[in-house]
Scaffold this active site. Structure first.
Site: not given
Ligand code: PGA
Length: 267
Positions: A154, A156
């Site tokens: 999303n 973030h």
């Molecule tokens: P992920 O998370 O490395 O597990 O995809 C990234 C994030 O949410 O910043």
């Protein structure tokens, strides 16, 4: 850097596209090691902002391997992690303190009192005091030499989630307690095993602190990130996509992507 990587400029940011996730993680680790080296030379200490999640695991493995090989010491490094679930015990295997211990802290010579993760056990009435203190510690250390980031599906950064406030308000957001966005909670089922068990709140470093880092390394890999990477880099600066705020400090940001994550950037 090997010739298999290509570097382009998008919206003022440097974007390095690597053939695969392993190569991208290696480039990120090289960048962190180079920052430690140059900060130690110029200031005698290096201040790093670190991230958790699946993406940086290989980065930490790479840094630990460099330490074992004898070329990289963390004795004069100070680290601040982006976020932590709230409430959570540090010894809970799902805490980000545990994650950091497993992947990095227990594998290198970083002194325990120089490895900072927001504390998921502070009483709720004192959370503001704790998060303000965390920001003060970073500032007392002279600010972050480098912030490592991942991006949520999303958009973030840390747990700064899509929100309806203005860009100016988001850019000024301090470290604080937040509610996790539904997409973040859905993605956390991977760690928690069951949607009902996902801890719905977290402490997160604020966008203000992230954007203040002297260098920002954003690592994103895999096809699930392609759409949000393109929105953050090519779309408007909007709090609906928090990572798009990185465009406001573009000259300090390096995006390190693998080919699948770069697939929707166009030419
Ligand atoms: P992920 O998370 O490395 O597990 O995809 C990234 C994030 O949410 O910043």
């Amino acid at each position: 850097m090997s010739s298999a990587e290509r570097t382009v400029q998008i919206s003022g940011s440097t974007v390095i596209v690597c053939p695969n996730a392993e190569a991208a993680s290696r480039v990120a680790a090289e960048s962190i090691a180079a920052t430690i080296d140059s900060a130690l030379k110029s200031r005698g200490k290096a201040i790093l902002g670190l991230a958790t999640g699946a993406t940086p695991e290989v980065v930490y493995a790479n840094l630990a391997a460099r330490h074992r090989a004898g070329g990289l010491s963390f004795q004069k490094v100070v680290t601040y992690n982006l976020d932590e679930y709230y409430p959570i015990q540090p010894i809970d295997p799902l805490s980000y303190r545990s994650y950091m211990h497993r992947h990095l802290f227990s594998r290198v010579d970083l002194p325990a009192n120089q490895a900072h993760v927001l504390d998921g056990t502070v009483p709720e009435a004192f959370v503001r005091e704790h998060t303000a203190e965390f920001d003060r510690w970073i500032e007392a250390d002279g600010g972050l030499d480098l912030q490592l980031l991942g991006i949520g599906r999303n958009g973030h950064i840390g747990f700064n989630e899509p929100a309806e406030w203005s860009v100016a308000e988001a850019a000024a957001a301090p470290t604080r307690l937040v509610e996790l966005h539904p997409v973040t909670r859905a993605d956390a089922v991977r760690e928690f095993g069951d949607a009902a068990k996902v801890i719905p709140r977290a402490l997160t470093m604020g966008v203000k602190q992230i954007l203040s880092a002297r260098a920002i390394v954003m690592l994103a890999t895999g096809p699930r990130k392609a759409s949000i990477v393109a929105q953050a880099l090519r779309g408007p600066v909007t709090t609906a996509v928090p990572a798009s705020l990185l465009q406001t400090v573009a000259d300090r940001v390096v995006w390190i992507l693998d080919e699948p994550a770069a697939a929707e950037l166009g030419s």
